[in-house]
Design a protein around this motif. Sequence first.
Motif, PDB file in Angstrom:
ATOM      1  N   ASN A 280       0.836  -1.192   0.000  1.00 36.82           N
ATOM      2  CA  ASN A 280       0.000   0.000   0.000  1.00 36.82           C
ATOM      3  C   ASN A 280       0.874   1.247   0.000  1.00 36.82           C
ATOM      4  OD1 ASN A 280      -1.475   2.209   1.907  1.00 36.82           O
ATOM      5  ND2 ASN A 280      -2.981   1.131   0.640  1.00 36.82           N
ATOM      6  N   ALA A 281       0.515   2.231  -0.802  1.00 35.57           N
ATOM      7  CA  ALA A 281       1.345   3.423  -0.964  1.00 35.57           C
ATOM      8  C   ALA A 281       1.577   4.142   0.352  1.00 35.57           C
ATOM      9  CB  ALA A 281       0.703   4.366  -1.987  1.00 35.57           C
ATOM     10  N   VAL A 282       0.529   4.330   1.124  1.00 39.73           N
ATOM     11  CA  VAL A 282       0.664   5.049   2.394  1.00 39.73           C
ATOM     12  C   VAL A 282       1.539   4.267   3.371  1.00 39.73           C
ATOM     13  CG1 VAL A 282      -0.589   5.974   4.373  1.00 39.73           C
ATOM     14  CG2 VAL A 282      -1.532   6.231   2.066  1.00 39.73           C
ATOM     15  N   ASP A 283       1.366   2.945   3.426  1.00 44.84           N
ATOM     16  CA  ASP A 283       2.181   2.127   4.336  1.00 44.84           C
ATOM     17  C   ASP A 283       3.656   2.188   3.953  1.00 44.84           C
ATOM     18  OD1 ASP A 283      -0.131   1.436   5.643  1.00 44.84           O
ATOM     19  OD2 ASP A 283      -0.368  -0.478   4.587  1.00 44.84           O
ATOM     20  N   VAL A 284       3.919   2.132   2.667  1.00 43.74           N
ATOM     21  CA  VAL A 284       5.309   2.167   2.202  1.00 43.74           C
ATOM     22  C   VAL A 284       5.927   3.534   2.503  1.00 43.74           C
ATOM     23  CG1 VAL A 284       6.803   1.995   0.177  1.00 43.74           C
ATOM     24  CG2 VAL A 284       4.894   0.406   0.456  1.00 43.74           C
ATOM     25  N   GLN A 285       5.192   4.602   2.262  1.00 44.80           N
ATOM     26  CA  GLN A 285       5.719   5.934   2.514  1.00 44.80           C
ATOM     27  C   GLN A 285       6.028   6.145   3.996  1.00 44.80           C
ATOM     28  OE1 GLN A 285       2.872   8.665   0.761  1.00 44.80           O
ATOM     29  NE2 GLN A 285       2.905   7.554  -1.188  1.00 44.80           N
ATOM     30  N   ARG A 286       5.131   5.730   4.854  1.00 41.68           N
ATOM     31  CA  ARG A 286       5.360   5.899   6.282  1.00 41.68           C
ATOM     32  C   ARG A 286       6.522   5.031   6.771  1.00 41.68           C
ATOM     33  NH1 ARG A 286      -0.947   6.019   8.472  1.00 41.68           N
ATOM     34  NH2 ARG A 286      -1.422   8.144   7.738  1.00 41.68           N
ATOM     35  N   LYS A 287       6.663   3.838   6.214  1.00 42.95           N
ATOM     36  CA  LYS A 287       7.781   2.981   6.586  1.00 42.95           C
ATOM     37  C   LYS A 287       9.106   3.623   6.185  1.00 42.95           C
ATOM     38  CE  LYS A 287       9.532  -0.935   8.102  1.00 42.95           C
ATOM     39  NZ  LYS A 287       9.419  -1.385   9.507  1.00 42.95           N
ATOM     40  N   ALA A 288       9.134   4.259   5.027  1.00 45.39           N
ATOM     41  CA  ALA A 288      10.355   4.929   4.568  1.00 45.39           C
ATOM     42  C   ALA A 288      10.706   6.098   5.475  1.00 45.39           C
ATOM     43  CB  ALA A 288      10.183   5.389   3.125  1.00 45.39           C
ATOM     44  N   LEU A 289       9.711   6.889   5.852  1.00 45.48           N
ATOM     45  CA  LEU A 289       9.958   8.023   6.747  1.00 45.48           C
ATOM     46  C   LEU A 289      10.480   7.548   8.095  1.00 45.48           C
ATOM     47  CD1 LEU A 289       6.815  10.233   5.972  1.00 45.48           C
ATOM     48  CD2 LEU A 289       9.168  10.650   5.245  1.00 45.48           C
ATOM     49  N   ASP A 290       9.921   6.474   8.594  1.00 45.02           N
ATOM     50  CA  ASP A 290      10.360   5.943   9.877  1.00 45.02           C
ATOM     51  C   ASP A 290      11.764   5.356   9.781  1.00 45.02           C
ATOM     52  OD1 ASP A 290       9.769   4.984  12.690  1.00 45.02           O
ATOM     53  OD2 ASP A 290      10.169   3.072  11.683  1.00 45.02           O
ATOM     54  N   TYR A 291      12.076   4.692   8.678  1.00 46.25           N
ATOM     55  CA  TYR A 291      13.385   4.046   8.517  1.00 46.25           C
ATOM     56  C   TYR A 291      14.502   5.078   8.467  1.00 46.25           C
ATOM     57  CZ  TYR A 291      17.115   1.128   6.590  1.00 46.25           C
ATOM     58  OH  TYR A 291      18.309   0.488   6.395  1.00 46.25           O
ATOM     59  N   PHE A 292      14.297   6.157   7.717  1.00 47.30           N
ATOM     60  CA  PHE A 292      15.320   7.195   7.583  1.00 47.30           C
ATOM     61  C   PHE A 292      15.165   8.336   8.598  1.00 47.30           C
ATOM     62  CE2 PHE A 292      15.426   5.306   3.273  1.00 47.30           C
ATOM     63  CZ  PHE A 292      16.782   5.042   3.188  1.00 47.30           C
ATOM     64  N   LYS A 293      14.201   8.205   9.514  1.00 48.01           N
ATOM     65  CA  LYS A 293      13.964   9.241  10.519  1.00 48.01           C
ATOM     66  C   LYS A 293      13.787  10.600   9.862  1.00 48.01           C
ATOM     67  CE  LYS A 293      14.668   5.951  13.465  1.00 48.01           C
ATOM     68  NZ  LYS A 293      13.502   5.265  14.088  1.00 48.01           N
ATOM     69  N   ALA A 294      12.966  10.645   8.803  1.00 44.01           N
ATOM     70  CA  ALA A 294      12.744  11.883   8.047  1.00 44.01           C
ATOM     71  C   ALA A 294      11.329  12.385   8.288  1.00 44.01           C
ATOM     72  CB  ALA A 294      12.980  11.650   6.561  1.00 44.01           C
ATOM     73  N   SER A 295      11.140  13.682   8.077  1.00 44.52           N
ATOM     74  CA  SER A 295       9.818  14.288   8.241  1.00 44.52           C
ATOM     75  C   SER A 295       9.032  14.319   6.944  1.00 44.52           C
ATOM     76  CB  SER A 295       9.964  15.708   8.794  1.00 44.52           C
ATOM     77  OG  SER A 295      10.745  16.507   7.912  1.00 44.52           O
ATOM     78  N   THR A 296       9.715  14.231   5.811  1.00 49.41           N
ATOM     79  CA  THR A 296       9.047  14.231   4.510  1.00 49.41           C
ATOM     80  C   THR A 296       9.935  13.532   3.498  1.00 49.41           C
ATOM     81  OG1 THR A 296       7.990  15.635   2.824  1.00 49.41           O
ATOM     82  CG2 THR A 296      10.036  16.437   3.791  1.00 49.41           C
ATOM     83  N   PHE A 297       9.425  13.316   2.303  1.00 53.36           N
ATOM     84  CA  PHE A 297      10.203  12.683   1.242  1.00 53.36           C
ATOM     85  C   PHE A 297      10.076  13.494  -0.037  1.00 53.36           C
ATOM     86  CE2 PHE A 297       6.031  10.695   1.435  1.00 53.36           C
ATOM     87  CZ  PHE A 297       5.583  10.742   0.122  1.00 53.36           C
ATOM     88  N   THR A 298      10.962  13.213  -0.981  1.00 51.40           N
ATOM     89  CA  THR A 298      11.010  13.986  -2.224  1.00 51.40           C
ATOM     90  C   THR A 298      10.025  13.459  -3.249  1.00 51.40           C
ATOM     91  OG1 THR A 298      13.366  14.377  -1.802  1.00 51.40           O
ATOM     92  CG2 THR A 298      12.545  14.883  -4.015  1.00 51.40           C
ATOM     93  N   SER A 299       9.998  12.147  -3.455  1.00 50.98           N
ATOM     94  CA  SER A 299       9.095  11.581  -4.465  1.00 50.98           C
ATOM     95  C   SER A 299       8.755  10.156  -4.111  1.00 50.98           C
ATOM     96  CB  SER A 299       9.744  11.628  -5.856  1.00 50.98           C
ATOM     97  OG  SER A 299      10.801  10.672  -5.953  1.00 50.98           O
ATOM     98  N   TYR A 300       7.590   9.742  -4.594  1.00 50.25           N
ATOM     99  CA  TYR A 300       7.141   8.350  -4.467  1.00 50.25           C
ATOM    100  C   TYR A 300       6.798   7.850  -5.854  1.00 50.25           C
ATOM    101  CZ  TYR A 300       4.032   4.379  -3.602  1.00 50.25           C
ATOM    102  OH  TYR A 300       3.435   3.143  -3.629  1.00 50.25           O
ATOM    103  N   THR A 301       7.357   6.701  -6.238  1.00 48.53           N
ATOM    104  CA  THR A 301       7.128   6.139  -7.575  1.00 48.53           C
ATOM    105  C   THR A 301       6.692   4.688  -7.426  1.00 48.53           C
ATOM    106  OG1 THR A 301       8.836   7.571  -8.515  1.00 48.53           O
ATOM    107  CG2 THR A 301       8.141   5.691  -9.834  1.00 48.53           C
TER     108      THR A 301
END
Length: 564
Positions: A280-301
Amino acid sequence: MEGHVVLFALLLCISAAASASSQTCDPIEVNDNPWVYVTEELIGCWTSFIGQDNEEVHILKLNFDHSDSNMFYLEMNNTKPMNLILTSSATYFALHYLHPDVKLYVQNDSKISLHANVFHNNVYKRDFPSEDEELVKWASQEFGGVTSFTTIRNLKKVTSTGTKGTKPGSSNCTLRNEDASEKHFMKIETAPLAKSCSPSPQNPNDETELHIINIPESAIPCNVSVHVGTKKTSVFLRGPQGTTWTFINPLHTQFGSNNDIVLLAIPHRIPPLITLNSDNAVDVQRKALDYFKASTFTSYTEVRPEYPMVLLVLRNNDDPEVIETAPPPVTPTTTNAPHQMPLLMQLYTSPDYRSPMDPNTKVQSDKRIYAEISGHTLGDIVLTIKVISCFVRSTGSCPVVKELPFMSEACSANVCPNSTRLSFSLDQLHELTTTTWDLECSVKLCYSEKCGDGGRVKRNLEVTQPCLQPPTPPCFDFRLPGVLGIAFGGFLIGVLLIGALWFIKIKTGYPTGLDISSTAANLPGCPCSGAKRQPVSTNPSPSENSSANASIGSTQSTPTSSMA
């Protein structure tokens, strides 16, 4: 008062929900992703062949998925003279604009319906095979060769650019996986292969970009070649089990994935670093933010490939030229392809590692040898090299293999980036007569506490036995007292010998002079023993001389009678 507290809590909940929603985005289909370029590496070739009358020979193989659109455009109105072969098993409509010098060939039973605004009578039907290799063989027999073979999936429009369609190099068409966008003589537009989005607002102060790539579970496992730009980049990669992500140039790159990651030119396969079953797009995005300890991301593809080879290029959005131009050529890799990083072993004679040993230098078996094993990596990736075992093998006809114990030498990461130090002794080779050996060590490469097989590093070694010095004879110290003693002893010996001779003279009565004639008179067999002394005359007469000569002659000729 309680009402104000409830209202404040409600506002906090709304703010938190808005903040959480702003951290994610919903992907949509886009024709030109400004952040990520994605294409499938399909079968094709590109050669330098030009046929008779300077005609090029190009083959287009079209594959279509089930979609709403069933039409594509073929514009070849400003191209060089060519023979264009079109093949597809799908039922589609094609609207073409062909230059009079372009001859279009289709199969007799082709399901593609061709339409043109201007009819030039340059469409021909032939009975040619559909299989790739057989089609190339048929075209080579028909026209003498093939200039290019291109496989396109879900074609929308192909347009000639008017440039020459050949590529320097071989004129033989060898089919392999390729990126069709490298062929500058035509521009290909296809249905979007990926969906993408970017959250807003972006933080322009972030120096590190975070890109998220997601391949849904419904897609086939594939090999994805990832080409990263020059900026500091973090990449989060998710795909179905069996997917492999191969980094071509991991410059300034941090990555995390639930699949295997391969670093090109390095014999190292990084196992999955995370576990993520949801696509799921939202699950993947949140997992990425948590993994890199980031507040936002540049792009999702989100990529849905239909073929096992995919090329993915992260564009540098600050440089428009990077977006406009095609990505550089990439060598496709397979899941089981070996990726070797060159390793080097340098020997030293001292633990300070300041004096490298020449390869031709002979090493004594009783000396301790120091070694440094290093490797060249891509970009800023720092790998830890761990030595597993070392052994030596003789180079003779009957090789002897001996395990070589070693000791790790301390070295900080700043002094030894991508290298390790060790030392060993060759004492066990002391009793062997072989002098030429191959020193070989097995190593592992580790990244983020994950280790993989690093292969082996080998070095030739000339071993000599230490020179055994013979025992030193005792040294006598002849000083003045010793010299005087020796001289005095020699004097006494001389005195004693002379006294002995004098005693013998007195007892025997021998004359003191050593007269030859008198001595010879008592020796038997001496020719002069019977001769008498003749008086010496000052002026001898001739007769006397003759008689004397005769006497002497007779005496010399008859020594036995004279003795009697």
